[in-house]
Design an enzyme around this catalytic site. Structure first.
Site, PDB file in Angstrom:
ATOM      1  N   SER A  51      55.914   8.612 -86.605  1.00 22.99           N
ATOM      2  CA  SER A  51      57.302   8.916 -86.978  1.00 22.99           C
ATOM      3  C   SER A  51      58.002   9.595 -85.801  1.00 22.99           C
ATOM      4  CB  SER A  51      57.340   9.834 -88.211  1.00 22.99           C
ATOM      5  OG  SER A  51      56.480  10.941 -88.044  1.00 22.99           O
ATOM      6  N   ASP A  89      48.096   9.729 -84.760  1.00 28.88           N
ATOM      7  CA  ASP A  89      48.425   8.477 -85.447  1.00 28.88           C
ATOM      8  C   ASP A  89      48.312   7.314 -84.463  1.00 28.88           C
ATOM      9  OD1 ASP A  89      49.227   7.047 -87.632  1.00 28.88           O
ATOM     10  OD2 ASP A  89      51.303   7.777 -87.634  1.00 28.88           O
ATOM     11  N   LYS A 119      44.549   8.451 -87.426  1.00 27.11           N
ATOM     12  CA  LYS A 119      44.993   7.802 -88.668  1.00 27.11           C
ATOM     13  C   LYS A 119      45.352   6.362 -88.351  1.00 27.11           C
ATOM     14  CE  LYS A 119      49.270   8.503 -90.582  1.00 27.11           C
ATOM     15  NZ  LYS A 119      49.834   7.140 -90.633  1.00 27.11           N
ATOM     16  N   GLU A 189      51.551   6.812 -99.430  1.00 26.57           N
ATOM     17  CA  GLU A 189      52.976   6.959 -99.123  1.00 26.57           C
ATOM     18  C   GLU A 189      53.836   6.161-100.093  1.00 26.57           C
ATOM     19  OE1 GLU A 189      54.184   6.639 -95.019  1.00 26.57           O
ATOM     20  OE2 GLU A 189      56.317   6.675 -95.568  1.00 26.57           O
TER      21      GLU A 189
HETATM   22  O1  KIV Z   1      54.046   8.844 -88.938  1.00 26.69           O
HETATM   23  C1  KIV Z   1      54.036   9.694 -89.837  1.00 26.69           C
HETATM   24  O2  KIV Z   1      54.625  10.771 -89.735  1.00 26.69           O
HETATM   25  C2  KIV Z   1      53.277   9.394 -91.037  1.00 26.69           C
HETATM   26  C3  KIV Z   1      53.484  10.305 -92.203  1.00 26.69           C
HETATM   27  C4  KIV Z   1      54.764  10.000 -92.835  1.00 26.69           C
HETATM   28  C5  KIV Z   1      52.352  10.242 -93.159  1.00 26.69           C
HETATM   29  O3  KIV Z   1      52.572   8.438 -91.081  1.00 26.69           O
END
Ligand code: KIV
Length: 285
Positions: A51, A89, A119, A189
């Site tokens: 994000s 992420d 993640k 989500e």
């Molecule tokens: O990228 C992100 O911030 C996310 C969250 C919304 C879980 O994947």
């Protein structure tokens, strides 16, 4: 600082929280001061989410975010986080080609950036194999099902997932398959709270919800949404705790006004020369 705020959060520690029915509190962060605040406030997990692309880098969606951008920001956050578990992420196309490339990219989050886990979005057959390969390489993985923003072009829009029977059943089996593949936690989500409750009851590993209601084992939000620093549409599931956009906007306007009117910098914000030095340099003019 309370003692429980100084104990380092680990993956077994998160599992223990689920077993004790203690909520897991997570938030995203992308820079040093924010990560420091989030860590000091006793949050359990800091996700350096992709994000980042939308709330910090100004992209329209998360698709353009690169590995280099994610490593750069994860490294900054890991430097600030003394207690929270830092999760990096994996951006779009960092885990789509081969097992080898996926494991290499994920390892960079641990080796170069100091994260404790990665993640990845989705739970296709191929993705589950990748999760197994990552765990085999000692890289803990957090799963992510329901609305998966990296699938935006296939999905067509950001909307609640799992409202129809076939969609709900798919999300349940995705979460169960991820658990079987070895993830230590699953992000849910933007799904109905009833579905999140069923998944949370079925899974042994903790679920962390965003737009998935109160029954998840933990909650996460995007930092900029929570503090009102995103200037645009906010989904229903976001609780805005303050309006930093408005506060900062006013501060910058006040600063401009002060300069235009000569109110800043006044004597309180200025330095002085000793009179003899002033005299000396004035004479030499
Ligand atoms: O990228 C992100 O911030 C996310 C969250 C919304 C879980 O994947």
């Amino acid at each position: 600082m309370p003692k429980e705020f100084t104990q380092k959060i680990t993956i077994p520690g998160l599992q223990a929280k689920k077993e004790k029915k203690e909520k897991i509190v997570a938030l995203t962060a992308y820079d040093f001061p924010v990560a420091q605040i989030v860590d000091e406030c006793g949050l359990d997990v800091i996700l350096v989410g992709d994000s980042l692309g939308m709330v910090v880098l100004g992209y329209e969606n998360t698709i353009p975010v690169t590995m280099e951008e994610m490593i750069h920001h994860t490294r900054i956050v890991a430097r600030a986080a003394k207690r929270a578990l830092v999760v990096g992420d994996m951006p779009y196309f960092s885990f789509h080609l081969s097992e080898e490339e996926t494991v290499y990219n994920a390892s960079r989050f641990l080796k170069e950036a100091g994260a404790a886990a990665v993640k990845i979005e989705g739970a296709s057959k191929k993705r589950l194999k990748l999760v197994e390969a990552l765990i085999e390489a000692e890289i803990p993985v957090m799963g992510h099902v329901g609305l998966t923003p990296q699938s935006i072009h296939r999905l067509g829009e950001f909307r609640v997932r799992g409202k129809k029977v076939h969609e709900a059943e798919k999300i349940i089996s995705d979460a169960l398959n991820l658990e079987k593949a070895g993830v230590f936690s699953v992000i849910l989500e933007c799904i109905p709270l009833e579905l999140a409750r069923i998944i949370t009851e079925k899974l042994k590993v903790p679920t962390i919800g965003i737009g998935a209601g109160p029954h998840c084992d933990g909650q996460i939000l995007v930092f900029h949404d929570l503090v009102g620093l995103s200037n645009g549409y906010l989904p229903k599931f976001v609780k805005k705790y303050t309006d930093l956009y408005k506060i900062i906007n006013q501060a910058v306007k006040d600063y401009r006004e002060d300069i235009m009117t000569g109110n800043f910098p006044d004597d309180r914000y200025s330095y002085h020369l000793k009179s003899e030095v002033l005299q000396e340099i004035s004479r030499k003019k």
